[in-house]
Design a protein around this motif. Structure first.
Motif, PDB file in Angstrom:
ATOM      1  N   GLU A 100       0.837  -1.204   0.000  1.00 34.47           N
ATOM      2  CA  GLU A 100       0.000   0.000   0.000  1.00 34.47           C
ATOM      3  C   GLU A 100       0.873   1.255   0.000  1.00 34.47           C
ATOM      4  OE1 GLU A 100      -3.046   0.090   2.989  1.00 34.47           O
ATOM      5  OE2 GLU A 100      -3.593  -1.999   2.602  1.00 34.47           O
ATOM      6  N   GLN A 101       1.990   1.175   0.702  1.00 39.84           N
ATOM      7  CA  GLN A 101       2.928   2.294   0.783  1.00 39.84           C
ATOM      8  C   GLN A 101       4.347   1.762   0.723  1.00 39.84           C
ATOM      9  OE1 GLN A 101       1.603   3.865   4.690  1.00 39.84           O
ATOM     10  NE2 GLN A 101       1.595   5.833   3.634  1.00 39.84           N
ATOM     11  N   VAL A 102       5.261   2.648   0.336  1.00 42.74           N
ATOM     12  CA  VAL A 102       6.693   2.345   0.385  1.00 42.74           C
ATOM     13  C   VAL A 102       7.353   3.504   1.123  1.00 42.74           C
ATOM     14  CG1 VAL A 102       8.801   1.970  -0.946  1.00 42.74           C
ATOM     15  CG2 VAL A 102       6.630   1.051  -1.784  1.00 42.74           C
ATOM     16  N   ARG A 103       8.231   3.159   2.043  1.00 39.95           N
ATOM     17  CA  ARG A 103       8.893   4.163   2.871  1.00 39.95           C
ATOM     18  C   ARG A 103      10.387   3.882   2.897  1.00 39.95           C
ATOM     19  NH1 ARG A 103       6.787   3.208   8.461  1.00 39.95           N
ATOM     20  NH2 ARG A 103       8.754   2.259   9.016  1.00 39.95           N
ATOM     21  N   VAL A 104      11.179   4.955   2.952  1.00 37.45           N
ATOM     22  CA  VAL A 104      12.628   4.822   3.098  1.00 37.45           C
ATOM     23  C   VAL A 104      13.006   5.309   4.490  1.00 37.45           C
ATOM     24  CG1 VAL A 104      14.881   5.576   2.263  1.00 37.45           C
ATOM     25  CG2 VAL A 104      13.046   5.138   0.626  1.00 37.45           C
ATOM     26  N   ASP A 105      13.653   4.432   5.256  1.00 37.90           N
ATOM     27  CA  ASP A 105      14.119   4.757   6.601  1.00 37.90           C
ATOM     28  C   ASP A 105      15.638   4.666   6.642  1.00 37.90           C
ATOM     29  OD1 ASP A 105      11.418   4.734   7.238  1.00 37.90           O
ATOM     30  OD2 ASP A 105      11.566   3.139   8.734  1.00 37.90           O
ATOM     31  N   VAL A 106      16.209   5.318   7.635  1.00 38.93           N
ATOM     32  CA  VAL A 106      17.644   5.202   7.897  1.00 38.93           C
ATOM     33  C   VAL A 106      17.815   4.766   9.341  1.00 38.93           C
ATOM     34  CG1 VAL A 106      19.858   6.397   8.018  1.00 38.93           C
ATOM     35  CG2 VAL A 106      18.213   7.009   6.242  1.00 38.93           C
ATOM     36  N   VAL A 107      18.689   3.792   9.541  1.00 38.71           N
ATOM     37  CA  VAL A 107      19.036   3.370  10.883  1.00 38.71           C
ATOM     38  C   VAL A 107      20.529   3.645  11.058  1.00 38.71           C
ATOM     39  CG1 VAL A 107      19.179   1.460  12.530  1.00 38.71           C
ATOM     40  CG2 VAL A 107      17.238   1.601  10.953  1.00 38.71           C
ATOM     41  N   GLY A 108      20.837   4.502  12.028  1.00 38.97           N
ATOM     42  CA  GLY A 108      22.224   4.811  12.346  1.00 38.97           C
ATOM     43  C   GLY A 108      22.654   4.033  13.572  1.00 38.97           C
ATOM     44  N   VAL A 109      23.827   3.439  13.508  1.00 42.30           N
ATOM     45  CA  VAL A 109      24.367   2.687  14.640  1.00 42.30           C
ATOM     46  C   VAL A 109      25.710   3.307  14.998  1.00 42.30           C
ATOM     47  CG1 VAL A 109      25.084   0.420  15.496  1.00 42.30           C
ATOM     48  CG2 VAL A 109      23.219   0.581  13.826  1.00 42.30           C
ATOM     49  N   LEU A 110      25.816   3.752  16.241  1.00 46.00           N
ATOM     50  CA  LEU A 110      27.045   4.372  16.729  1.00 46.00           C
ATOM     51  C   LEU A 110      27.717   3.414  17.700  1.00 46.00           C
ATOM     52  CD1 LEU A 110      28.833   6.896  16.696  1.00 46.00           C
ATOM     53  CD2 LEU A 110      27.410   7.801  18.557  1.00 46.00           C
ATOM     54  N   CYS A 111      28.905   2.947  17.335  1.00 49.67           N
ATOM     55  CA  CYS A 111      29.666   1.979  18.131  1.00 49.67           C
ATOM     56  C   CYS A 111      30.921   2.645  18.682  1.00 49.67           C
ATOM     57  CB  CYS A 111      30.042   0.771  17.284  1.00 49.67           C
ATOM     58  SG  CYS A 111      28.658  -0.181  16.684  1.00 49.67           S
ATOM     59  N   VAL A 112      30.783   3.292  19.810  1.00 51.21           N
ATOM     60  CA  VAL A 112      31.922   3.948  20.452  1.00 51.21           C
ATOM     61  C   VAL A 112      32.578   2.943  21.395  1.00 51.21           C
ATOM     62  CG1 VAL A 112      32.638   5.843  21.965  1.00 51.21           C
ATOM     63  CG2 VAL A 112      30.825   6.205  20.264  1.00 51.21           C
ATOM     64  N   ARG A 113      33.891   2.824  21.283  1.00 49.32           N
ATOM     65  CA  ARG A 113      34.646   1.862  22.093  1.00 49.32           C
ATOM     66  C   ARG A 113      34.320   2.015  23.580  1.00 49.32           C
ATOM     67  NH1 ARG A 113      38.517  -1.066  20.349  1.00 49.32           N
ATOM     68  NH2 ARG A 113      39.022   0.290  18.609  1.00 49.32           N
TER      69      ARG A 113
END
Length: 127
Positions: A100-113
């Motif tokens: 019915e719909q198409v969506r673009v998402d962004v997932v950011g992952v921050l891996c700080v030591r």
């Protein structure tokens, strides 16, 4: 995000796969159904294809070790968002699905030591 380790993967490719795994888990934990990971066609690659109810979600995952170059989600430019829209159309055509719909998402992952990875989900970029 409750991850059991703060150890960082050793190289960039491994870091990217690690981030995608965390992103997929994060999306599942929030009720999305992950349909595919790393779907490829002649136009490029979609990191994660998911379903959120009747909506097909194309996710770009950006994983970083720090914020020297900005937040990971900031790495997705308008041009990249438009490219993801074209990839979404290619996915729909290739798989014969009719969302019915198409969506673009962004997932950011921050891996700080030494810290638990942080996941940030931006819904509907480039809309």
């Amino acid at each position: 995000m409750g991850t059991d380790t703060t150890r960082q993967p050793p190289d960039r490719a491994t870091l990217g796969r690690y981030g995608e795994t965390l992103a997929a888990r994060y999306l599942r934990d929030r009720g999305l159904e992950v349909l595919e990971r790393n779907w490829r066609c002649e136009h490029g690659e979609i990191d994660i294809v998911a379903r959120d109810g009747a909506c097909l979600v194309v996710c770009e995952v950006k994983t970083r070790r720090g914020t020297a170059y900005g937040d990971p989600v900031e790495a997705v430019t308008v041009a990249k968002a438009l490219r993801l829209r074209r990839l979404a159309a290619a996915y729909v055509a290739a798989r014969g699905v009719r969302p019915e719909q198409v969506r673009v998402d962004v997932v950011g992952v921050l891996c700080v030591r030494g810290r638990v990875p942080e996941v940030r989900h931006v819904v509907g970029v480039g809309s």
